[in-house]
Scaffold this active site. Structure first.
Site, PDB file in Angstrom:
ATOM      1  CG  ASN A 209       7.956 -85.144 100.568  1.00 37.43           C
ATOM      2  OD1 ASN A 209       8.062 -84.216 100.584  1.00 37.43           O
ATOM      3  ND2 ASN A 209       7.559 -85.947  99.416  1.00 37.43           N
ATOM      4  CG  ASP A 278      11.205 -92.528  95.876  1.00 36.35           C
ATOM      5  OD1 ASP A 278      10.947 -92.095  94.947  1.00 36.35           O
ATOM      6  OD2 ASP A 278      12.024 -92.353  96.723  1.00 36.35           O
ATOM      7  CE  LYS A 288     -10.420 -91.740 110.959  1.00 34.96           C
ATOM      8  NZ  LYS A 288     -10.843 -91.234 111.981  1.00 34.96           N
ATOM      9  CG  PHE A 322      16.490 -80.447  92.960  1.00 36.05           C
ATOM     10  CD1 PHE A 322      16.442 -80.020  91.757  1.00 36.05           C
ATOM     11  CD2 PHE A 322      17.058 -79.662  93.914  1.00 36.05           C
ATOM     12  CE1 PHE A 322      16.348 -78.577  91.155  1.00 36.05           C
ATOM     13  CE2 PHE A 322      17.294 -78.286  93.647  1.00 36.05           C
ATOM     14  CZ  PHE A 322      16.988 -77.910  92.207  1.00 36.05           C
ATOM     15  CE  LYS A 336      19.159 -90.668  94.305  1.00 40.28           C
ATOM     16  NZ  LYS A 336      18.711 -89.821  95.323  1.00 40.28           N
ATOM     17  CE  LYS A 340      16.733 -91.012  89.630  1.00 38.25           C
ATOM     18  NZ  LYS A 340      15.556 -90.620  90.404  1.00 38.25           N
TER      19      LYS A 340
HETATM   20  O1  C5P Z   1      16.058 -91.195  93.121  1.00 34.95           O
HETATM   21  P1  C5P Z   1      15.504 -89.979  93.749  1.00 34.95           P
HETATM   22  O2  C5P Z   1      14.246 -90.045  94.083  1.00 34.95           O
HETATM   23  O3  C5P Z   1      16.313 -89.644  95.028  1.00 34.95           O
HETATM   24  O4  C5P Z   1      15.943 -88.880  92.956  1.00 34.95           O
HETATM   25  C1  C5P Z   1      15.553 -87.626  93.072  1.00 34.95           C
HETATM   26  C2  C5P Z   1      15.068 -86.898  91.597  1.00 34.95           C
HETATM   27  O5  C5P Z   1      14.201 -87.819  90.865  1.00 34.95           O
HETATM   28  C3  C5P Z   1      14.551 -85.721  91.861  1.00 34.95           C
HETATM   29  O6  C5P Z   1      14.880 -84.901  90.642  1.00 34.95           O
HETATM   30  C4  C5P Z   1      12.811 -86.150  91.724  1.00 34.95           C
HETATM   31  O7  C5P Z   1      12.072 -85.005  91.331  1.00 34.95           O
HETATM   32  C5  C5P Z   1      12.929 -87.125  90.605  1.00 34.95           C
HETATM   33  N1  C5P Z   1      11.845 -88.309  90.712  1.00 34.95           N
HETATM   34  C6  C5P Z   1      11.055 -88.469  90.030  1.00 34.95           C
HETATM   35  N2  C5P Z   1      10.076 -89.516  90.100  1.00 34.95           N
HETATM   36  C7  C5P Z   1      10.153 -90.359  91.205  1.00 34.95           C
HETATM   37  C8  C5P Z   1      11.155 -89.882  92.327  1.00 34.95           C
HETATM   38  C9  C5P Z   1      11.897 -88.835  92.212  1.00 34.95           C
HETATM   39  O8  C5P Z   1      11.211 -87.861  88.935  1.00 34.95           O
HETATM   40  N3  C5P Z   1       9.118 -91.100  91.372  1.00 34.95           N
END
Ligand code: C5P
Length: 398
Positions: A209, A278, A288, A322, A336, A340
């Site tokens: 990203n 994600d 490749k 974030f 969130k 979390k």
């Molecule tokens: O659920 P989402 O990905 O939108 O949440 C964002 C937050 O979760 C951010 O703080 C990001 O750094 C963290 N995150 C994480 N591990 C992941 C995806 C996101 O710790 N696999």
């Protein structure tokens, strides 16, 4: 607030030198002692008489002034200073310092000081964005120089863009923080993650990203300047960290997970600012993948949610997450925060102009676990970092 502090104000040759007069006045109002050191080009933009009157000290302009015993004047000035601020810092001056050139009084003093050196760049947008200038800035940051980013707007050359010197009040505030600021994070360990992750698809392609790390690096620097021991776990990024911050470079979400687990135990605070992927490809193709006419189906599997896992063993730690949301920002961010187990969540919408990936500014809303919502206006990522770290300090005191 600056009583007893000795500041060298360096002025190189840019039209923003007119703002340096105001900066000098503001530093004097805070009771700082100021000696102004000017380059030959600097003197074309503002007179030594103006600066002498405002600083109430003789202005230093020559490496070898005629008729004066010079001795090692650059060394005594370098030793005298508690801090050097160069405003404006031109393309040329930044280039000279980063190349180790010391051919006038200002660059010579800078080369021989142990005091912190702050640079407030000011120049035409094309000069500022010139990769040579950007490389010089990155190199200097790595060596411990601190930059006060120029703003965006109308430039004296008639163009519009980044290059306007930061305003005197903003520069004064950075100086206040460095010389008189409270080191209220002394003794605390702060773990920050930044930038993106890269998930390899084959040996030449990745899933990623656009996150550049600007927000996370700003948070790490802010926490470091307030006295914390800072570990920054960064995905791929071109940015440099300030000298003194422990930088751990990682590539994939899996690497980041391992690194966070390693440092989490010893940390008082985790700021999870990285845009972690994600999903990751189920298999990494060796070599490749050939171009297939029929297209290509990629099978992805979810990565571990690092923050969620850390939230399960939170103890007394402060956790900050974030959230990037393009709709229902507040509702999703609150979910969130709960899911979390966070103390704070910072939400921003990258579709808003001035917010999100790559830019130097952000528009964010901070929500705490009691549901208190603080909507913040457009500000630099550094200013936002200041606000977030300020909130963390309050939470640590509870
Ligand atoms: O659920 P989402 O990905 O939108 O949440 C964002 C937050 O979760 C951010 O703080 C990001 O750094 C963290 N995150 C994480 N591990 C992941 C995806 C996101 O710790 N696999």
């Amino acid at each position: 607030m600056l009583k007893g502090k000795r500041i060298i104000l360096g002025i190189s040759g840019g039209i923003s030198a007119y703002k340096s007069a105001e900066l000098c006045r503001r530093l004097k109002k805070e009771d700082a002692e100021v000696i102004v050191v000017m380059t030959q080009a600097g003197m074309k933009f503002i007179t030594p008489l103006t600066m002498e009157t405002l600083s109430e000290n003789e202005v230093v302009t020559e490496l070898f002034p005629q008729g004066k015993k010079v001795g090692a004047r650059h060394i005594s000035l370098a030793r005298w200073a508690d801090l050097i601020i160069v405003a404006p810092a031109t393309y040329n001056l930044i280039g000279k310092i980063s190349s180790g050139i010391a051919d006038d009084i200002l660059t010579t003093v800078i080369s021989s000081t142990k005091a912190p050196v702050l640079l407030a760049p000011a120049m035409n947008v094309n000069m500022y964005e010139n990769p040579i200038c950007q490389e010089n800035i990155e190199k200097l940051k790595k060596t411990g120089y601190r930059f006060i980013e120029p703003g965006v707007g109308d430039l004296a050359c008639g163009e519009v863009g980044r290059g306007r010197m930061a305003e005197p009040e903003q520069i004064k505030n950075v100086i206040l923080k460095l010389l008189a600021g409270k080191k209220d994070l002394t003794g605390r360990s702060i773990l920050v993650t930044a930038s993106r992750t890269e998930e390899p698809i084959d040996s030449v392609r990745v899933l990623t990203n656009p996150s550049t790390g600007k927000m996370g690096y700003a948070l790490a620097e802010e926490a470091f300047e307030r006295g914390a021991k800072v570990t920054l776990i960064s995905g791929p990024s071109n940015l440099a960290t300030a000298y003194g911050i422990t930088l751990i470079r990682v590539r994939t979400a899996g690497d980041m997970h391992k690194a966070v687990k390693n440092y989490y135990g010893k940390s008082d605070v985790l700021i999870m600012c990285a845009a972690v992927s994600d999903f990751t490809p189920q298999i990494i193709y060796p070599g490749k993948i050939k171009k297939e006419k029929a297209g290509l189906d990629l099978k992805l599997k979810p990565t571990a949610d690092i923050l969620k896992q850390m939230g399960r063993r939170k103890g007394k730690k402060i956790l900050v997450g974030f959230a990037i949301e393009t709709r229902d920002e507040l509702r999703n961010a609150k979910l969130k925060l709960k899911e979390k187990n966070l103390d704070l969540v910072v939400v921003n919408n990258p579709e808003k102009e001035g917010a999100g990936f790559g830019v130097d500014t952000n528009i964010a809303t901070v929500i705490d676990k009691n549901g208190k919502i603080e909507k913040l206006p457009l500000m630099s990522k550094r200013e936002l970092a200041e606000k977030i770290v300020g909130r963390i300090i309050k939470l640590l005191k509870k």
